[in-house]
Design an enzyme around this catalytic site. Structure first.
Site, PDB file in Angstrom:
ATOM      1  N   HIS A  12       0.795  -1.215   0.000  1.00 31.17           N
ATOM      2  CA  HIS A  12       0.036   0.111  -0.105  1.00 31.17           C
ATOM      3  C   HIS A  12       0.914   1.277  -0.090  1.00 31.17           C
ATOM      4  CE1 HIS A  12       0.158  -0.098   4.813  1.00 31.17           C
ATOM      5  NE2 HIS A  12       0.960   0.525   4.268  1.00 31.17           N
ATOM      6  N   HIS A  59      -2.358   4.965   9.421  1.00 26.83           N
ATOM      7  CA  HIS A  59      -0.771   5.316  10.073  1.00 26.83           C
ATOM      8  C   HIS A  59      -0.968   6.771  10.845  1.00 26.83           C
ATOM      9  CE1 HIS A  59      -0.395   2.706   6.476  1.00 26.83           C
ATOM     10  NE2 HIS A  59       0.814   2.553   6.714  1.00 26.83           N
ATOM     11  N   HIS A 193       9.641  -4.081   4.259  1.00 35.17           N
ATOM     12  CA  HIS A 193      10.210  -2.683   4.256  1.00 35.17           C
ATOM     13  C   HIS A 193      10.529  -2.183   5.687  1.00 35.17           C
ATOM     14  CE1 HIS A 193       5.804  -2.339   4.618  1.00 35.17           C
ATOM     15  NE2 HIS A 193       6.112  -0.847   4.875  1.00 35.17           N
ATOM     16  N   GLU A 240       3.090  -5.453   8.704  1.00 36.39           N
ATOM     17  CA  GLU A 240       1.994  -5.240   8.150  1.00 36.39           C
ATOM     18  C   GLU A 240       1.293  -6.466   7.395  1.00 36.39           C
ATOM     19  OE1 GLU A 240       2.314  -0.332   6.932  1.00 36.39           O
ATOM     20  OE2 GLU A 240       2.874  -1.993   5.347  1.00 36.39           O
TER      21      GLU A 240
HETATM   22  C1  DHB Z   1       6.122   3.453   2.686  1.00 35.94           C
HETATM   23  C2  DHB Z   1       5.712   2.184   2.830  1.00 35.94           C
HETATM   24  C3  DHB Z   1       4.461   2.138   3.844  1.00 35.94           C
HETATM   25  O1  DHB Z   1       3.828   1.027   4.124  1.00 35.94           O
HETATM   26  C4  DHB Z   1       4.073   3.376   4.501  1.00 35.94           C
HETATM   27  O2  DHB Z   1       2.935   3.176   5.246  1.00 35.94           O
HETATM   28  C5  DHB Z   1       4.558   4.377   4.229  1.00 35.94           C
HETATM   29  C6  DHB Z   1       5.636   4.652   3.294  1.00 35.94           C
HETATM   30  C7  DHB Z   1       7.259   3.616   1.786  1.00 35.94           C
HETATM   31  O3  DHB Z   1       7.895   2.681   1.292  1.00 35.94           O
HETATM   32  O4  DHB Z   1       7.528   4.909   1.356  1.00 35.94           O
HETATM   33 FE    FE Z   2       2.293   1.236   5.748  1.00 37.08          FE
END
Ligand code: DHB
Ligand code: FE
Length: 279
Positions: A12, A59, A193, A240
């Protein structure tokens, strides 16, 4: 009974929404990412679900450290896209489905899953980016949406197994709703991530691919992955992925993998995407 007609999982990343909103999807950086969503957009357009349950995380836009619901089910008639700092995304208002949402609330709470009921909530990229990927850029979203927000921001988030079991309870709820309604369920967020601290930028394609395989074929094994393994292998924001297990729990034990896409990177994130049908 109402019927779950499809499962849709996707990452997302906010920048994906920006790329769509600003007409940049054909640029070399973005083209390979969006190419992997063409077949599934067609699948979704043919599926034409009557309603989508979207399991997502906020978030710190709708919620904050003041109130941290583990699972928050949207029972409202509509949800405005949140302003995350650059103005609200230019996407349609998200319409809810209060009848099914309240039925799910009643069914799963009496089934001993103590959800928070939300009657007013703005929805951030966690919900609107998956809608954009699935439905493109219509004037209005083609179906109502029931948002289910999961806390994966403030420790402790729910376990993968709790998410999986909640998915099963949601399935029982949908099965006991009035006949004729065709329901799609989305699991969103992930894959690997990490946005913060020493390991910022972490990507782990081996873990991600194994997770995709397990989620499809051995969901109980995917549900047994402990928090520490997500953190170690998929980074702090890789947690997540527990939200995908809610979707998987609502599907049959055996599913058909209709579509898969995996692309690194989008911003700081490994993007994964699955489309499942009940076998
Ligand atoms: C990014 C990824 C995320 O899941 C998020 O909530 C905000 C930013 C990113 O990779 O920039
Ligand atoms: Fe996120």
């Amino acid at each position: 009974m109402a019927e779950i007609v499809g499962g849709y999982a996707t990452s997302h990343v906010p920048a994906i929404g920006v790329a769509m909103d600003q007409g940049k999807t054909a640029e070399p950086y973005w083209q390979p990412l969006f190419a992997g969503y063409e077949a599934s957009r067609k699948w979704m357009a043919e599926l034409k679900p009557d309603v989508a349950i979207v399991v997502f995380n906020d978030h710190a836009n709708a919620f904050s450290l003041e109130i941290i619901p583990t699972f928050a089910l949207g029972c409202a008639a509509e949800y405005r896209p949140a302003d995350e700092g650059w103005g609200a995304r230019p996407v349609p208002l998200v319409k809810g489905h209060p009848d099914l949402a309240w039925h799910i609330a009643q069914s799963v709470i009496l089934d001993e899953f103590d959800l928070t009921i939300v009657n007013e909530m703005e929805v951030d990229h966690g919900l609107t980016v998956p809608l954009s990927l699935a439905f493109g850029q219509p004037e209005a979203w083609p179906c109502p949406v029931i948002p289910l927000a999961v806390n994966v921001v403030q420790y402790p988030p729910p376990t993968g197994n709790r998410c999986f079991q909640l998915g099963r309870a949601i399935r029982r709820a949908v099965d006991s709703f009035e006949p004729g309604l065709r329901v799609a369920i989305f699991g969103t967020g992930g894959m690997s991530h990490q946005l913060q601290a020493e390991r910022a930028g972490l990507i782990n394609a081996d873990f991600d691919r194994r997770f995709l395989d397990l989620l499809v074929n051995e969901p109980e094994a995917a549900a047994a992955i402990p928090h520490v393994e997500y953190l170690r292998e998929a980074g702090s924001e890789g947690i997540e992925l527990v939200m995908w297990l809610v979707m998987r729990g609502a599907m049959n034990a055996r599913v058909r993998e209709v579509h898969r896409h995996y692309h690194v990177p989008a911003s700081n994130t490994a993007v994964g995407h699955l489309v499942l049908e009940n076998d």
